[in-house]
Design an enzyme around this catalytic site. Structure first.
Site, PDB file in Angstrom:
ATOM      1  N   MET A 111       0.842  -1.125  -0.045  1.00 57.16           N
ATOM      2  CA  MET A 111      -0.045  -0.030   0.010  1.00 57.16           C
ATOM      3  C   MET A 111       0.872   1.107  -0.121  1.00 57.16           C
ATOM      4  O   MET A 111       0.503   2.136   0.350  1.00 57.16           O
ATOM      5  CB  MET A 111      -1.011  -0.042   1.287  1.00 57.16           C
ATOM      6  CG  MET A 111      -2.140  -1.285   1.276  1.00 57.16           C
ATOM      7  SD  MET A 111      -3.565  -0.677   1.991  1.00 57.16           S
ATOM      8  CE  MET A 111      -3.087  -0.508   3.592  1.00 57.16           C
ATOM      9  N   LEU A 158       6.654   2.934   1.338  1.00 52.97           N
ATOM     10  CA  LEU A 158       7.839   1.869   1.575  1.00 52.97           C
ATOM     11  C   LEU A 158       8.685   2.059   2.453  1.00 52.97           C
ATOM     12  O   LEU A 158       9.421   3.342   2.632  1.00 52.97           O
ATOM     13  CB  LEU A 158       8.155   1.579   0.107  1.00 52.97           C
ATOM     14  CG  LEU A 158       7.391   1.125  -0.809  1.00 52.97           C
ATOM     15  CD1 LEU A 158       7.851   0.563  -2.161  1.00 52.97           C
ATOM     16  CD2 LEU A 158       6.114   0.142  -0.527  1.00 52.97           C
ATOM     17  N   HIS A 214       9.422  -3.598   3.464  1.00 53.11           N
ATOM     18  CA  HIS A 214       8.941  -3.688   2.320  1.00 53.11           C
ATOM     19  C   HIS A 214      10.001  -4.013   1.080  1.00 53.11           C
ATOM     20  O   HIS A 214      10.112  -4.918   0.187  1.00 53.11           O
ATOM     21  CB  HIS A 214       8.370  -2.498   1.443  1.00 53.11           C
ATOM     22  CG  HIS A 214       6.952  -2.204   2.111  1.00 53.11           C
ATOM     23  ND1 HIS A 214       6.907  -1.003   3.058  1.00 53.11           N
ATOM     24  CD2 HIS A 214       5.827  -2.603   2.316  1.00 53.11           C
ATOM     25  CE1 HIS A 214       5.669  -0.768   3.473  1.00 53.11           C
ATOM     26  NE2 HIS A 214       4.868  -1.818   2.962  1.00 53.11           N
ATOM     27  N   GLN A 229      -2.740 -12.071   7.584  1.00 51.69           N
ATOM     28  CA  GLN A 229      -2.949 -11.729   6.299  1.00 51.69           C
ATOM     29  C   GLN A 229      -2.016 -12.840   5.455  1.00 51.69           C
ATOM     30  O   GLN A 229      -2.599 -13.259   4.304  1.00 51.69           O
ATOM     31  CB  GLN A 229      -2.284 -10.561   5.749  1.00 51.69           C
ATOM     32  CG  GLN A 229      -2.229 -10.272   4.264  1.00 51.69           C
ATOM     33  CD  GLN A 229      -1.801  -8.793   3.951  1.00 51.69           C
ATOM     34  OE1 GLN A 229      -2.656  -7.982   3.942  1.00 51.69           O
ATOM     35  NE2 GLN A 229      -0.594  -8.460   3.896  1.00 51.69           N
ATOM     36  N   ILE A 289      10.998  -7.122   9.790  1.00 54.33           N
ATOM     37  CA  ILE A 289      12.194  -6.263   9.826  1.00 54.33           C
ATOM     38  C   ILE A 289      11.662  -5.084  10.872  1.00 54.33           C
ATOM     39  O   ILE A 289      10.873  -4.718  11.078  1.00 54.33           O
ATOM     40  CB  ILE A 289      12.327  -5.527   8.601  1.00 54.33           C
ATOM     41  CG1 ILE A 289      12.372  -6.602   7.273  1.00 54.33           C
ATOM     42  CG2 ILE A 289      13.651  -4.717   8.696  1.00 54.33           C
ATOM     43  CD1 ILE A 289      13.850  -7.498   7.507  1.00 54.33           C
ATOM     44  N   ARG A 299       2.669   2.810   9.426  1.00 48.50           N
ATOM     45  CA  ARG A 299       1.744   3.734  10.546  1.00 48.50           C
ATOM     46  C   ARG A 299       2.810   4.352  11.755  1.00 48.50           C
ATOM     47  O   ARG A 299       2.063   4.772  12.414  1.00 48.50           O
ATOM     48  CB  ARG A 299       0.754   2.783  11.040  1.00 48.50           C
ATOM     49  CG  ARG A 299      -0.286   2.499  10.014  1.00 48.50           C
ATOM     50  CD  ARG A 299      -1.586   1.673  10.782  1.00 48.50           C
ATOM     51  NE  ARG A 299      -2.862   1.736   9.850  1.00 48.50           N
ATOM     52  CZ  ARG A 299      -3.117   0.931   9.035  1.00 48.50           C
ATOM     53  NH1 ARG A 299      -2.408  -0.276   9.159  1.00 48.50           N
ATOM     54  NH2 ARG A 299      -4.190   1.031   8.475  1.00 48.50           N
TER      55      ARG A 299
END
Length: 280
Positions: A30, A33, A37, A153, A176, A187
């Site tokens: 989303m 990054l 990511h 997820q 990580i 967030r």
């Protein structure tokens, strides 16, 4: 590296790669990054000839009171990270490209999604499964990469891929963390300086829970209590859940005998953070 918001263009490019006999990896994100990511992209680049990174803040997985509008976005920064990591293509569609005015088809799941994050975010995983299924159909990757930080997820996507016979290898990648132990998350940018310090209670509590499990503790309730007691000592923390579940079914366990996921969701101020550990 190419950036496109067009489904048609992504399909054309992947077809060209396929004609050359190249393998394709997909990293769904989303955006905004970070090193977490990047670790997914690095793994994908190492295992595939070409890598597509999707950057799409999916409105379908946000509830009406959640942070869709305020979710952090920085496409220039994302593009620089992807290019440095070796991605070949960024798919960055607008919501209208993914969901037209007549959109009415969804991918839902009756198992794995009712507990943990699904308990307080009832529409979340329908949105996740639907958008990931669309991305799989658009990119048709050989492999797709998801982080362990979003462990539920990861389990849900693996189950969906098996149920719907996608024929895609789902690669889970380790959490990580920052140097002080906080799991990297987009967030985290919401946190004030004081809240950032308080957020360390997540990793600290899980570390103690992991010590118990590694020492042979089989009573899940004792592990949960040890984690809960530490979190409750932090004034800025409010627990959403602390759970020990079977890693395969995500059902709560009383006794730790097989592979387990110990997962927590905690509000630090107004920011909801998640973290976990898995023992296989």
């Amino acid at each position: 590296m190419e950036i496109t918001g067009s489904i048609r263009r992504v399909r054309e490019q992947v077809r060209e790669w396929r004609k050359e006999g190249l393998t394709v990896g997909l990293v769904p994100t989303m955006g905004y990054l970070h090193e977490g990511h990047k670790s997914l992209i690095d793994k994908a680049v190492a295992q595939n000839d070409k890598v597509v990174v999707s950057v799409f803040v999916n409105p379908m997985q946000f509830g009406p009171t959640e942070d869709l509008e305020s979710y952090p976005r920085d496409m220039d920064r994302d593009a620089a990270l992807c290019e440095k990591a070796g991605a070949a293509l960024i798919f960055h569609p607008e919501p209208e490209e993914m969901y037209d005015d007549n959109f009415s088809s969804f991918v839902d799941m009756n198992t794995l999604t009712g507990g943990l994050c699904g308990k307080t975010r009832p529409i979340h995983f329908r949105g996740v499964c639907t958008v990931v299924a669309k991305l799989f159909n658009i990119v048709t990757p050989d492999r797709a990469y998801f982080g362990q930080k979003d462990a539920q997820q990861l389990a849900v996507i693996r189950h969906m891929v098996n149920d719907l016979s996608f024929g895609i290898e789902i690669v889970g990648c380790p959490i990580i963390r920052e140097e002080d132990g906080l799991a990297k998350s987009s967030r985290n940018t919401y946190l004030s300086e004081e809240e950032r310090k308080a957020a360390l209670v997540l990793s600290h509590s899980l570390k103690e829970g992991r010590k118990l499990v590694d020492a042979g503790e089989k009573d899940a309730a004792k592990v949960k209590k040890a984690i809960t007691d530490i979190i409750e000592k932090e004034p800025l923390a409010k627990i959403d859940y602390v759970e020990v579940v079977d890693w395969n079914t995500l059902e709560s366990v009383e006794r730790i005998d097989g592979p387990i996921l110990t997962a927590i969701a905690v509000y630090i101020g107004k920011t909801r953070l998640i973290d976990n550990f898995i023992v296989e």
